[in-house]
Design a protein around this motif. Structure first.
Motif, PDB file in Angstrom:
ATOM      1  N   GLY A   1       0.814  -1.213   0.000  1.00  0.00           N
ATOM      2  CA  GLY A   1       0.000   0.000   0.000  1.00  0.00           C
ATOM      3  C   GLY A   1       0.841   1.255   0.000  1.00  0.00           C
TER       4      GLY A   1
ATOM      5  N   GLN B   1      -6.775   1.309  -2.558  1.00  0.00           N
ATOM      6  CA  GLN B   1      -6.163   0.495  -1.518  1.00  0.00           C
ATOM      7  C   GLN B   1      -7.037  -0.730  -1.263  1.00  0.00           C
ATOM      8  OE1 GLN B   1      -3.375   0.542   0.181  1.00  0.00           O
ATOM      9  NE2 GLN B   1      -2.730   2.614   0.748  1.00  0.00           N
TER      10      GLN B   1
ATOM     11  N   PRO C   1      -6.342  -3.519   1.206  1.00  0.00           N
ATOM     12  CA  PRO C   1      -5.454  -4.074   2.233  1.00  0.00           C
ATOM     13  C   PRO C   1      -5.833  -5.506   2.601  1.00  0.00           C
ATOM     14  CG  PRO C   1      -7.055  -2.601   3.229  1.00  0.00           C
ATOM     15  CD  PRO C   1      -7.245  -2.485   1.755  1.00  0.00           C
TER      16      PRO C   1
ATOM     17  N   SER D   1      -3.747   1.734   5.319  1.00  0.00           N
ATOM     18  CA  SER D   1      -4.498   1.947   4.083  1.00  0.00           C
ATOM     19  C   SER D   1      -5.369   3.192   4.136  1.00  0.00           C
ATOM     20  CB  SER D   1      -5.386   0.727   3.787  1.00  0.00           C
ATOM     21  OG  SER D   1      -6.410   0.606   4.760  1.00  0.00           O
TER      22      SER D   1
END
Length: 364
Positions: free
Chosen positions: A104, A122, A124, A134
């Motif tokens: 990220g 993002q 995650p 994130s």
């Protein structure tokens, strides 16, 4: 999350990876989608993501980095930006960051500088990334001088936190993520800290209700702080660094390696912040011990003497002088006035810090 008129969704749910094409919607405007990930995540979730995109008539294009902190480097950044240019990514496109905090951070920073800024999403896949890295727009790489010293504030267009992704995490990684969860209680929410003391085992056992509550409450807490102080200028956002100044010094001394994972370093850092706050008379020894007990109860480390570092307190203090929060030669520390009440102390004596760290190294 709302930031000076710029808003983006943070979605916490199950099944988001399998529905990623629909979740991203119009953000994926071309027939091919650039995705940056690491080898472990690609092996576990690559087919799921690619299948979702294929159903929407889109092709997944992959850049797969080796797993680990090493990708978050100058070499990793160069490889990523060169690949984005080869893929002819335009400013209106969105790159998907599929992975933990390393991916990220790396992808967000690469997106911020590619053609002076393209979009990114993002996604995650670790608990730590879902509750912390994130959300909020901090992106960075590590350099020889220290961790996260080169980067940018750059917000994603969307965050998709799929709780299903956590089912593939090793228990050690789950514990690391929980260190960031409990941090939100320690720094500003005594009620949530008490909830964490009781429910930590349920979260680590992947109890659905407890896990969703922990992630959602953490994201809400971070969103409030970031909205107040996006670029860390007023001091409010700096509170999110609770445990990080101490922790980054330990990470540097262990070479940013698997010997001490980031979440473990943060956990140790919060214990050290509590003990140092008690040393300065800001909190009681009982509150300091309560925090330590809560962290130890979920299997996170609480004693730096057990790391076998082979250094002294001055070495650890010297690592802290490379901290990105240094301002006019002064390093502010996030300390505690009580559980749920963090503050920024700008009068910390680094000689005293070195002496304190030396004592912690010697303790058993």
């Amino acid at each position: 999350m709302a930031l000076a008129g710029r808003e983006y969704d943070v979605r916490v749910d199950r099944g988001l990876l399998a529905d990623i094409a629909n979740q991203c919607g119009a953000l994926l405007r071309k027939s091919h989608v650039p995705i940056i990930t690491d080898a472990n995540v690609h092996r576990l979730w690559g087919d799921t993501v690619a299948a979702s995109l294929a159903q929407a008539g889109k092709e997944a294009r992959w850049l797969v980095h080796p797993a680990g902190e090493g990708a978050k480097s100058w070499d990793g950044l160069a490889r990523t930006t060169e690949w984005l240019l080869e893929e002819e990514v335009e400013r209106g496109d969105h790159v998907i960051a599929l992975g933990g905090g390393v991916i990220g951070d790396l992808t967000g920073f690469a997106a911020s500088i590619t053609k002076r800024g393209c979009g990114f999403v993002q996604v995650p896949t670790t608990l730590l990334a879902q509750v912390d890295s994130s959300v909020g727009g901090k992106t960075a790489i590590n350099v020889s001088a220290g961790k996260n010293l080169v980067g940018a504030f750059y917000q994603p267009a969307l965050v998709l936190a799929d709780l299903d992704a956590l089912t593939t995490l090793p228990e050690r990684e789950l514990r690391c993520g929980y260190a960031e969860v409990i941090k939100y209680g320690i720094l500003g929410d005594a009620e949530f800290f008490a909830w964490c003391e009781t429910n930590g085992p349920a979260v680590l056992a992947m109890d659905g209700q407890a896990l969703e509550y922990a992630v959602t409450r953490s994201v809400q807490a971070k969103a409030r702080i970031v909205a107040e102080d996006e670029r860390e200028t007023s001091g409010a956002r700096a509170l999110l660094n609770l445990g990080h100044t101490f922790g980054h010094a330990l990470e540097a001394e262990t070479g940013f390696s698997d010997r001490l994972l980031h979440g473990e370093a943060v956990a140790l850092g919060m214990v050290l912040a509590a003990r140092y706050s008690a040393r300065r008379g800001f909190i009681s020894d009982a509150d300091s011990q309560r925090l330590c007990n809560a962290i130890a109860a979920i299997g996170l480390p609480t004693e730096i003497s057990r790391l076998g570092l082979g250094c002294d307190g001055e070495n650890l203090a010297s690592h802290m002088l490379h901290d990105k929060k240094m301002d006019a030669g002064t390093l502010p520390f996030v300390l505690l006035k009580g559980v749920g009440e963090a503050f920024l102390d700008r009068e910390t004596d680094m000689v005293d810090i070195a002496a304190f760290m030396g004592g912690q190294l010697a303790s058993t």
